[in-house]
Design a protein around this motif. Structure first.
Motif, PDB file in Angstrom:
ATOM      1  N   THR A   1       0.829  -1.203   0.000  1.00 11.88           N
ATOM      2  CA  THR A   1       0.000   0.000   0.000  1.00 11.88           C
ATOM      3  C   THR A   1       0.862   1.251   0.000  1.00 11.88           C
ATOM      4  O   THR A   1       0.587   2.224  -0.712  1.00 11.88           O
ATOM      5  N   THR A   2       1.929   1.239   0.788  1.00  9.33           N
ATOM      6  CA  THR A   2       2.860   2.368   0.797  1.00  9.33           C
ATOM      7  C   THR A   2       3.488   2.556  -0.568  1.00  9.33           C
ATOM      8  O   THR A   2       3.655   3.685  -1.047  1.00  9.33           O
ATOM      9  N   THR A   3       3.843   1.445  -1.203  1.00  8.01           N
ATOM     10  CA  THR A   3       4.420   1.517  -2.552  1.00  8.01           C
ATOM     11  C   THR A   3       3.421   2.090  -3.546  1.00  8.01           C
ATOM     12  O   THR A   3       3.758   2.957  -4.357  1.00  8.01           O
ATOM     13  N   ALA A   4       2.178   1.613  -3.503  1.00 12.66           N
ATOM     14  CA  ALA A   4       1.153   2.107  -4.423  1.00 12.66           C
ATOM     15  C   ALA A   4       0.913   3.602  -4.227  1.00 12.66           C
ATOM     16  O   ALA A   4       0.799   4.362  -5.208  1.00 12.66           O
ATOM     17  N   ALA A   5       0.849   4.047  -2.983  1.00 12.92           N
ATOM     18  CA  ALA A   5       0.573   5.450  -2.695  1.00 12.92           C
ATOM     19  C   ALA A   5       1.709   6.347  -3.171  1.00 12.92           C
ATOM     20  O   ALA A   5       1.484   7.371  -3.840  1.00 12.92           O
ATOM     21  N   ASN A   6       2.936   6.004  -2.829  1.00 10.68           N
ATOM     22  CA  ASN A   6       4.067   6.848  -3.209  1.00 10.68           C
ATOM     23  C   ASN A   6       4.314   6.817  -4.707  1.00 10.68           C
ATOM     24  O   ASN A   6       4.713   7.828  -5.299  1.00 10.68           O
ATOM     25  N   LEU A   7       4.096   5.661  -5.341  1.00  5.12           N
ATOM     26  CA  LEU A   7       4.237   5.599  -6.790  1.00  5.12           C
ATOM     27  C   LEU A   7       3.197   6.485  -7.461  1.00  5.12           C
ATOM     28  O   LEU A   7       3.496   7.187  -8.443  1.00  5.12           O
ATOM     29  N   ALA A   8       1.988   6.493  -6.947  1.00  2.85           N
ATOM     30  CA  ALA A   8       0.936   7.340  -7.509  1.00  2.85           C
ATOM     31  C   ALA A   8       1.302   8.816  -7.391  1.00  2.85           C
ATOM     32  O   ALA A   8       1.124   9.605  -8.331  1.00  2.85           O
ATOM     33  N   VAL A   9       1.815   9.213  -6.223  1.00  3.51           N
ATOM     34  CA  VAL A   9       2.230  10.606  -6.031  1.00  3.51           C
ATOM     35  C   VAL A   9       3.351  10.968  -7.001  1.00  3.51           C
ATOM     36  O   VAL A   9       3.354  12.043  -7.622  1.00  3.51           O
ATOM     37  N   ALA A  10       4.343  10.065  -7.151  1.00  2.00           N
ATOM     38  CA  ALA A  10       5.467  10.337  -8.040  1.00  2.00           C
ATOM     39  C   ALA A  10       5.016  10.469  -9.491  1.00  2.00           C
ATOM     40  O   ALA A  10       5.474  11.356 -10.224  1.00  2.00           O
ATOM     41  N   LEU A  11       4.109   9.607  -9.927  1.00  3.71           N
ATOM     42  CA  LEU A  11       3.606   9.693 -11.303  1.00  3.71           C
ATOM     43  C   LEU A  11       2.821  10.984 -11.530  1.00  3.71           C
ATOM     44  O   LEU A  11       2.939  11.623 -12.584  1.00  3.71           O
ATOM     45  N   ALA A  12       2.029  11.375 -10.531  1.00  6.59           N
ATOM     46  CA  ALA A  12       1.261  12.613 -10.653  1.00  6.59           C
ATOM     47  C   ALA A  12       2.186  13.821 -10.720  1.00  6.59           C
ATOM     48  O   ALA A  12       1.944  14.766 -11.478  1.00  6.59           O
ATOM     49  N   GLU A  13       3.270  13.792  -9.951  1.00  5.09           N
ATOM     50  CA  GLU A  13       4.230  14.912  -9.964  1.00  5.09           C
ATOM     51  C   GLU A  13       4.920  15.041 -11.314  1.00  5.09           C
ATOM     52  O   GLU A  13       5.389  16.127 -11.678  1.00  5.09           O
ATOM     53  N   SER A  14       5.009  13.928 -12.044  1.00  6.29           N
ATOM     54  CA  SER A  14       5.658  13.991 -13.364  1.00  6.29           C
ATOM     55  C   SER A  14       4.728  14.517 -14.443  1.00  6.29           C
ATOM     56  O   SER A  14       5.131  14.608 -15.608  1.00  6.29           O
ATOM     57  N   GLY A  15       3.500  14.831 -14.084  1.00  4.37           N
ATOM     58  CA  GLY A  15       2.567  15.406 -15.034  1.00  4.37           C
ATOM     59  C   GLY A  15       1.550  14.433 -15.583  1.00  4.37           C
ATOM     60  O   GLY A  15       0.746  14.813 -16.454  1.00  4.37           O
ATOM     61  N   LEU A  16       1.547  13.209 -15.114  1.00  4.74           N
ATOM     62  CA  LEU A  16       0.574  12.221 -15.582  1.00  4.74           C
ATOM     63  C   LEU A  16      -0.678  12.251 -14.716  1.00  4.74           C
ATOM     64  O   LEU A  16      -0.590  12.305 -13.489  1.00  4.74           O
ATOM     65  N   ARG A  17      -1.813  12.241 -15.344  1.00  4.79           N
ATOM     66  CA  ARG A  17      -3.065  12.162 -14.601  1.00  4.79           C
ATOM     67  C   ARG A  17      -3.170  10.750 -14.029  1.00  4.79           C
ATOM     68  O   ARG A  17      -3.255   9.773 -14.773  1.00  4.79           O
ATOM     69  N   THR A  18      -3.148  10.667 -12.728  1.00  8.95           N
ATOM     70  CA  THR A  18      -3.036   9.369 -12.066  1.00  8.95           C
ATOM     71  C   THR A  18      -4.182   9.175 -11.092  1.00  8.95           C
ATOM     72  O   THR A  18      -4.593  10.115 -10.395  1.00  8.95           O
ATOM     73  N   VAL A  19      -4.670   7.945 -11.035  1.00 14.73           N
ATOM     74  CA  VAL A  19      -5.672   7.571 -10.045  1.00 14.73           C
ATOM     75  C   VAL A  19      -5.199   6.286  -9.365  1.00 14.73           C
ATOM     76  O   VAL A  19      -4.677   5.389 -10.024  1.00 14.73           O
ATOM     77  N   VAL A  20      -5.364   6.218  -8.068  1.00 16.55           N
ATOM     78  CA  VAL A  20      -5.021   5.025  -7.318  1.00 16.55           C
ATOM     79  C   VAL A  20      -6.286   4.506  -6.649  1.00 16.55           C
ATOM     80  O   VAL A  20      -7.029   5.265  -6.017  1.00 16.55           O
ATOM     81  N   ILE A  21      -6.545   3.211  -6.827  1.00 18.89           N
ATOM     82  CA  ILE A  21      -7.777   2.586  -6.341  1.00 18.89           C
ATOM     83  C   ILE A  21      -7.444   1.574  -5.261  1.00 18.89           C
ATOM     84  O   ILE A  21      -6.549   0.736  -5.442  1.00 18.89           O
TER      85      ILE A  21
END
Length: 471
Positions: A277-297
């Motif tokens: 869960t920690t990996t999913a959350a931080n990966l989602a934040v990192a992808l969003a910071e790179s400019g990608l529209r990201t959703v985590v479910i």
């Protein structure tokens, strides 16, 4: 190819080094307790002489007899008949049987030369004892045992007197130390191999690549504070773990650029508490910071935790959408200002497997994928339930989180087989709780000079910080 023994030595080299040092020290310590022994040697010649009336045949027969008898002479040297006169002459405070243990006699096959050696802790008298034994032996052979031989006499001549030794022959401290070190190193190698064989837990990214031939997309270091501050990209942006998640983001982006495409991915693990869960959350934040529209479910409908990690309301979410209680727009929660959205798990249902394996879930993933660039799904551990295997049928990629030093090899193998059963496969592995790389890597050192007040100001501007959370 790296063998198991080589891997055991590489991972636990200190076993061999420690064993060698221990064996070296023990050998020297034991050698120091042994009384030094000195050895003196003397060589004698056994010859045959005859009288004037002896024929050549008599002399030849006598020589052969002397060569055969020399074997008996070897046994004669340590006998009391030879040693007792030596004890009486030199006034030695030992018995003949005790002195015999330090006396040896040898002779090459077919030779008439004998060597008498004496080993004693008394360096000053060992040569004297050796020469006295030679004299006593000569007297016994010539004057008593062979004195009555008809026509042929045996003569014992000392050809090499004993010299006073300068160095001890025992203990051989250097040789013992080398042997002890080698033996200790061998035992250390054996211990390292046994430790590796008995330790069934996965140890690091190299073992993952070797055992399962899977690409390691991320290597996240161990952090004892991870449970208190799971979002390192918000709370500790200059840390080594934060940079590790950015590296994971880059690798996932390359994974997504493959010809088959990979806009949707699910993250799972083999057992609980591996950091999925920690990996999913931080990966989602990192992808969003790179400019990608990201959703985590959060598709872990049994023990959901994603809402707690992001600090948002999670009473309504995925399960409510799948049963038709709410619409997607009702539970899609924006987080921060970097284009990240979160769908919490919602109400814990009585039938999680049926929900994530339903056509409604697959349709939801397709709908969400049309709205965002990347869809990340957090799933339950594969070793506990089948939910993650069912989710894999609705996404394009599966990432497996492997906690170094926590999960066993058999559990990882079982997880991979569970996915293969439903026609899915692991596209990449994220190794968590890695201890080998340490916290102060190059990035941590590089960022160590950033003033604390600067880091605080950066944190206040990070999307998703406490002041930026949008419930």
């Amino acid at each position: 190819m790296v063998t198991p023994l080589t891997r055991a030595l590489v991972l636990r080299w200190y076993f061999a080094v420690g064993g060698a040092l221990l064996g070296f020290v023990v050998a020297i310590a034991l050698s120091s307790t042994v009384t030094p022994q000195f050895r003196a040697t003397s060589k004698i010649w056994i010859s045959i002489s005859g009288d004037a009336e002896s024929s050549a045949l008599d002399l030849a027969q006598g020589t052969n007899a002397a060569q055969q008898r020399i074997h008996s002479y070897l046994d004669l040297v340590p006998q009391p008949i030879v040693l007792q006169p030596v004890i009486d002459e030199l006034h030695l405070d030992v018995k003949a049987s005790e002195l015999a243990r330090s006396v040896s006699a040898t002779s090459p096959t077919g030779s008439v030369v004998m060597q008498i050696a004496v080993t004693s802790p008394d360096r000053q008298r060992v040569a004297e004892i050796t020469d006295s034994i030679v004299r006593s032996f000569s007297s016994v052979v010539q004057d008593r045992l062979d004195a009555n031989a008809s026509g042929v006499g045996v003569t014992v001549t000392q050809t090499s007197p004993a010299a006073r030794p300068t160095t001890p022959v025992a203990p051989r401290t250097r040789a013992n130390a080398a042997l002890g070190g080698a033996a200790g190193a061998g035992l250390g190698v054996l211990a390292a191999f046994l430790r590796w064989a008995l330790d069934t837990k996965v140890r690091g990214r190299d073992e993952v690549q070797e055992l399962w031939d899977l690409p390691v997309l991320g290597d996240i270091g161990f952090d004892p504070e991870a449970s208190k501050q799971p979002l390192v990209l918000r709370d500790a942006r200059a840390s080594a773990r934060a940079e590790a998640f950015r590296s994971l983001r880059t690798n996932v982006q390359f994974l997504a650029s493959r010809p088959e495409g990979a806009r949707t991915l699910a993250i799972t693990s083999s057992r609980p508490s591996e950091g999925k869960t920690t990996t999913a959350a931080n990966l989602a934040v990192a992808l969003a910071e790179s400019g990608l529209r990201t959703v985590v479910i959060d598709a872990d409908l049994r023990r959901p935790n994603l809402a707690n990690v992001f600090g948002i309301e999670g009473s309504a979410g995925l399960s409510d959408i799948l049963v038709g209680r709410v619409e997607l727009a009702d539970v899609l929660q924006p987080w921060g200002r970097a284009g990240l959205s979160v769908i919490p798990s919602g109400t814990v249902p009585p039938n999680p497997s049926e929900l994530v394996g339903s056509p409604a879930f697959t349709a939801l993933i397709e709908d969400v994928a049309a709205l965002f660039d990347v869809v990340i799904v957090d799933t339950p551990p594969l070793g506990s339930v089948t939910d993650a295997a069912l989710v894999s049928r609705a996404v394009q990629n599966m990432l497996l989180v492997v906690a170094s030093g926590r999960v066993r090899r058999a559990e990882v193998s079982s997880s991979i087989e569970s996915l293969a059963t439903v026609g899915a496969s692991v596209q990449g592995v994220v190794v968590t709780m890695a201890r080998s790389r340490g916290a102060r890597d190059a990035y941590a050192v590089y960022g160590a000079d950033v003033p604390p007040e600067t880091q605080r100001s950066h944190r206040s501007a990070v999307p998703g910080s406490t002041s930026e959370v949008t419930p």
